[in-house]
Design a protein around this motif. Structure first.
Motif, PDB file in Angstrom:
ATOM      1  N   CYS A  57       0.833  -1.218   0.000  1.00  0.00           N
ATOM      2  CA  CYS A  57       0.000   0.000   0.000  1.00  0.00           C
ATOM      3  C   CYS A  57       0.863   1.261   0.000  1.00  0.00           C
ATOM      4  N   GLY A  58       1.859   1.274  -0.872  1.00  0.00           N
ATOM      5  CA  GLY A  58       2.639   2.488  -1.087  1.00  0.00           C
ATOM      6  C   GLY A  58       3.781   2.747  -0.121  1.00  0.00           C
ATOM      7  N   LYS A  59       4.005   1.852   0.852  1.00  0.00           N
ATOM      8  CA  LYS A  59       5.102   2.083   1.796  1.00  0.00           C
ATOM      9  C   LYS A  59       5.967   0.837   1.906  1.00  0.00           C
ATOM     10  N   PRO A  60       7.301   1.025   2.013  1.00  0.00           N
ATOM     11  CA  PRO A  60       8.160  -0.155   2.127  1.00  0.00           C
ATOM     12  C   PRO A  60       7.818  -0.983   3.367  1.00  0.00           C
ATOM     13  N   MET A  61       7.863  -2.309   3.198  1.00  0.00           N
ATOM     14  CA  MET A  61       7.365  -3.162   4.289  1.00  0.00           C
ATOM     15  C   MET A  61       8.108  -2.950   5.604  1.00  0.00           C
ATOM     16  N   LEU A  62       9.398  -2.630   5.541  1.00  0.00           N
ATOM     17  CA  LEU A  62      10.136  -2.410   6.790  1.00  0.00           C
ATOM     18  C   LEU A  62       9.516  -1.247   7.583  1.00  0.00           C
ATOM     19  N   GLY A  63       8.950  -0.277   6.879  1.00  0.00           N
ATOM     20  CA  GLY A  63       8.328   0.879   7.524  1.00  0.00           C
ATOM     21  C   GLY A  63       7.200   0.469   8.469  1.00  0.00           C
ATOM     22  N   TYR A  64       6.442  -0.536   8.078  1.00  0.00           N
ATOM     23  CA  TYR A  64       5.331  -0.992   8.927  1.00  0.00           C
ATOM     24  C   TYR A  64       5.871  -1.611  10.215  1.00  0.00           C
ATOM     25  N   ILE A  73       1.512  -9.645  -2.814  1.00  0.00           N
ATOM     26  CA  ILE A  73       0.168  -9.266  -3.287  1.00  0.00           C
ATOM     27  C   ILE A  73      -0.864  -9.558  -2.196  1.00  0.00           C
ATOM     28  N   ASN A  74      -0.705 -10.708  -1.566  1.00  0.00           N
ATOM     29  CA  ASN A  74      -1.634 -11.082  -0.500  1.00  0.00           C
ATOM     30  C   ASN A  74      -1.558 -10.091   0.659  1.00  0.00           C
ATOM     31  N   ALA A  75      -0.331  -9.669   1.003  1.00  0.00           N
ATOM     32  CA  ALA A  75      -0.163  -8.697   2.088  1.00  0.00           C
ATOM     33  C   ALA A  75      -0.814  -7.367   1.724  1.00  0.00           C
ATOM     34  N   ASN A  76      -0.695  -6.972   0.464  1.00  0.00           N
ATOM     35  CA  ASN A  76      -1.345  -5.744  -0.005  1.00  0.00           C
ATOM     36  C   ASN A  76      -2.857  -5.839   0.178  1.00  0.00           C
ATOM     37  N   ARG A  77      -3.372  -6.996  -0.172  1.00  0.00           N
ATOM     38  CA  ARG A  77      -4.820  -7.204  -0.068  1.00  0.00           C
ATOM     39  C   ARG A  77      -5.271  -7.117   1.392  1.00  0.00           C
ATOM     40  N   LEU A  78      -4.508  -7.781   2.277  1.00  0.00           N
ATOM     41  CA  LEU A  78      -4.882  -7.777   3.692  1.00  0.00           C
ATOM     42  C   LEU A  78      -4.766  -6.379   4.289  1.00  0.00           C
ATOM     43  N   PRO A 128      -2.792   3.622   3.745  1.00  0.00           N
ATOM     44  CA  PRO A 128      -3.038   3.747   5.185  1.00  0.00           C
ATOM     45  C   PRO A 128      -2.939   5.164   5.758  1.00  0.00           C
ATOM     46  N   ASP A 129      -2.244   6.082   5.104  1.00  0.00           N
ATOM     47  CA  ASP A 129      -2.124   7.425   5.686  1.00  0.00           C
ATOM     48  C   ASP A 129      -3.260   8.358   5.271  1.00  0.00           C
ATOM     49  N   VAL A 130      -4.301   7.784   4.689  1.00  0.00           N
ATOM     50  CA  VAL A 130      -5.460   8.584   4.280  1.00  0.00           C
ATOM     51  C   VAL A 130      -6.437   8.656   5.453  1.00  0.00           C
ATOM     52  N   THR A 131      -6.916   9.871   5.765  1.00  0.00           N
ATOM     53  CA  THR A 131      -7.970   9.975   6.776  1.00  0.00           C
ATOM     54  C   THR A 131      -9.213  10.574   6.113  1.00  0.00           C
ATOM     55  N   ILE A 132     -10.357  10.062   6.487  1.00  0.00           N
ATOM     56  CA  ILE A 132     -11.616  10.488   5.858  1.00  0.00           C
ATOM     57  C   ILE A 132     -12.665  10.694   6.946  1.00  0.00           C
ATOM     58  N   GLY A 133     -13.388  11.793   6.842  1.00  0.00           N
ATOM     59  CA  GLY A 133     -14.404  12.117   7.844  1.00  0.00           C
ATOM     60  C   GLY A 133     -15.704  11.363   7.609  1.00  0.00           C
ATOM     61  N   ARG A 134     -16.571  11.384   8.620  1.00  0.00           N
ATOM     62  CA  ARG A 134     -17.808  10.608   8.544  1.00  0.00           C
ATOM     63  C   ARG A 134     -18.776  11.166   7.497  1.00  0.00           C
ATOM     64  N   PHE A 137     -13.489   2.841  -8.091  1.00  0.00           N
ATOM     65  CA  PHE A 137     -12.333   3.143  -8.943  1.00  0.00           C
ATOM     66  C   PHE A 137     -11.629   4.428  -8.532  1.00  0.00           C
ATOM     67  N   THR A 138     -11.701   4.733  -7.271  1.00  0.00           N
ATOM     68  CA  THR A 138     -10.993   5.890  -6.734  1.00  0.00           C
ATOM     69  C   THR A 138      -9.664   5.419  -6.153  1.00  0.00           C
ATOM     70  N   VAL A 139      -8.636   6.247  -6.329  1.00  0.00           N
ATOM     71  CA  VAL A 139      -7.301   5.944  -5.801  1.00  0.00           C
ATOM     72  C   VAL A 139      -6.889   7.096  -4.899  1.00  0.00           C
ATOM     73  N   MET A 140      -6.487   6.774  -3.669  1.00  0.00           N
ATOM     74  CA  MET A 140      -6.011   7.810  -2.746  1.00  0.00           C
ATOM     75  C   MET A 140      -4.670   7.367  -2.203  1.00  0.00           C
ATOM     76  N   ARG A 141      -3.633   8.142  -2.535  1.00  0.00           N
ATOM     77  CA  ARG A 141      -2.286   7.697  -2.197  1.00  0.00           C
ATOM     78  C   ARG A 141      -1.572   8.687  -1.296  1.00  0.00           C
ATOM     79  N   GLY A 142      -0.736   8.147  -0.385  1.00  0.00           N
ATOM     80  CA  GLY A 142       0.070   8.999   0.485  1.00  0.00           C
ATOM     81  C   GLY A 142      -0.788   9.654   1.552  1.00  0.00           C
ATOM     82  N   LYS A 143      -0.311  10.817   2.022  1.00  0.00           N
ATOM     83  CA  LYS A 143      -1.066  11.493   3.089  1.00  0.00           C
ATOM     84  C   LYS A 143      -2.142  12.362   2.452  1.00  0.00           C
ATOM     85  N   VAL A 144      -3.375  11.930   2.614  1.00  0.00           N
ATOM     86  CA  VAL A 144      -4.523  12.624   2.037  1.00  0.00           C
ATOM     87  C   VAL A 144      -5.548  12.778   3.160  1.00  0.00           C
ATOM     88  N   THR A 145      -6.124  13.969   3.269  1.00  0.00           N
ATOM     89  CA  THR A 145      -7.098  14.207   4.330  1.00  0.00           C
ATOM     90  C   THR A 145      -8.411  14.657   3.712  1.00  0.00           C
TER      91      THR A 145
END
Ligand code: UD1
Ligand code: CA
Length: 429
Positions: free
Chosen positions: A36-43, A243-248, A274-280, A287-295
């Motif tokens: 999901c856009g970040k190197p696995m060691l980062g997690y 790929i499986n880890a991306n899916r999970l 994962p760094d995307v935050t979305i309000g209620r 088919f929407t893509v949200m990458r990186g830090k998006v609020t």
């Protein structure tokens, strides 16, 4: 958190990340492959930091400089494993720094990014609850345990040893409880034992997992904590596992957003990092893509087919529609960019309408420039804004206008044409 646990001396962590990742068939070091856009060691680093450990040692080797550079802002100690001779050997290179450490050490691998802080805390609690144990390991039950070390227990359920896939007999291969690759050790006992590891006849590797058997042979106790769900233990060794880890991970992101009151119409066809935050009460169409830090604020509408990139902020009630891309752009409350637009490095005020096909030309081949569109402005269809530009409050651009570099369209003014000029009032006849 863990630093407040009763065993003396606190906690230090060692992350083993020196391997090449041969089974990935890639030139990139395995721990830099992205989920999901970040190197696995980062997690892995994130989870360790989140449980409150601040002494972190990362063992690097294969393209270690690249790994170090990727995480140059992380407050960790880098330790080099010159030659990759197995996980036991990898831990031994930290002996000069940690063999005299008086707390516990947590050892984990850089290729298990789905681990959670909850599980790490439980692993520690299990270790703490049994002061007579020299080591506690995380285990999990897998329907398909292929490739993992199997956990062998005696008739009383006590862990006896860990056998790797290549060394396991057919009967042992049937065991479904596996070593997840997370260990809490007593360093005073474990570091001296690393010297006694023998290279495996089949591949010459020094296995960290052989420590378990060595401890048992010396009359020490090894405890296990069985992870309640196996997904957290996934180790990534192949492209299919990546790929499986991306899916999970995506599933985890979706579940979190849904729990926050966000509506994702079709999670399987939506990509949110994962760094995307979305309000209620915000609705995300397929088919929407949200990458990186998006609020994204509350009550927004995004998609179908929208692309929100790093640094995008949508304030409450903003709307972004199909084939619209936003990068480092703020879209103010009640503003809309509904069709076929690119807005980059742009600050859009409130109640602005961005007409279909509006493009910010933010890059001149050398540098990037900003665009400012103030409250209640109306940008006509097909407008090109050659940044830097400013469109004042309530100003309008006509369809197809090209607003020149450096131009400031005044509040309430209407500009049209190429290059855009103020619309002349029609003379009274
Ligand atoms: C390892 C475990 C296995 C466990 C599995 C869980 C051993 C011997 N086996 O197997 O029991 O079920 O993880 O995912 O430990 N590394 C180094 N230096 C080396 C070799 C490896 O730093 O010399 C690092 C790798 O970069 C990797 C980690 O150690 O991040 C694990 O190595 P890997 O080869 O993936 O071990 P597995 O075969 O998955
Ligand atoms: Ca692995």
């Amino acid at each position: 958190m863990v630093s407040t646990l009763p065993r003396p001396g606190g906690v230090a962590t060692v992350i083993l990340a020196a391997g090449k990742g041969t089974r990935m068939y890639s030139d990139r070091p395995k721990v830099l492959h992205e989920i999901c856009g970040k190197p696995m060691l980062g997690y892995v680093l994130q989870q360790v930091r989140d449980i409150g450990v601040n002494q972190i040692y990362v063992v690097i080797g294969y393209q270690g400089d690249k790994v170090q550079k990727t995480f140059k802002n992380e407050p960790v100690f880098w330790v080099n494993q010159g030659e990759q001779r197995g996980t036991g050997h990898a831990l031994s290179v930290t002996a000069p720094m940690l063999s005299g450490f008086e707390g516990s050490i947590l050892v984990l691998y850089g290729d298990t990014p789905l681990i959670t802080t909850d599980i790490l805390k439980k692993l520690f609690e299990t270790h703490q609850a049994q002061p007579e144990t020299a080591a506690t390991i995380l285990t999990c039950q897998l329907d398909n345990p292929f490739g993992y070390g199997r956990v062998l227990r005696d008739d009383h359920g006590q862990i006896q040893t860990v056998i790797e896939e290549v060394e396991a007999t057919d009967d042992q291969k049937k065991i479904k409880e596996v070593n997840a690759g997370f260990y809490v050790f007593d360093p005073g006992i474990v570091y001296p034992l690393l010297k006694e590891l023998k290279p495996q006849p089949k591949n010459g590797e020094y296995y960290l997992t052989d420590i378990v058997g060595l401890l048992i042979n010396r009359g020490k106790r090894v405890a296990g904590y069985l992870a309640p769900e196996p997904g957290v233990c996934l180790g990534i060794n192949s492209p299919a596992e990546l790929i499986n880890a991306n899916r999970l991970m995506r599933q985890r992101v979706t579940e979190h957003l849904l729990s926050q009151g966000v509506t994702i119409i079709d999670p399987a066809n939506t990509y949110i990092e994962p760094d995307v935050t979305i309000g209620r009460d915000t609705v995300i169409y397929p088919f929407t893509v949200m990458r990186g830090k998006v609020t994204v604020g509350k009550n927004c509408s995004v998609g179908p087919f929208s692309h929100l990139r790093e640094g995008t902020v949508l304030e409450d009630y903003a709307r972004v529609g199909n084939f619209t891309e936003l990068k480092k752009t703020l879209l103010g409350e009640h503003s809309k960019a509904n069709h076929l637009s690119y807005l980059g490095d742009t600050v859009v005020g409130e109640e602005v309408n961005i007409g279909a096909g509006t493009i910010t030309a933010n890059y001149d081949g050398k540098s990037k420039y900003q665009t400012f569109i103030e409250d209640r402005a109306s940008i006509g269809s097909g407008t090109i804004l050659i940044a830097p530009v400013k469109i004042g409050k309530g100003a309008t651009t006509g369809a197809g206008a090209v607003v020149s570099k450096g131009q400031h369209v005044k509040d309430g003014e209407t500009v049209v044409g190429i290059p855009a000029e103020p619309l002349k009032k029609k003379k009274k006849k």
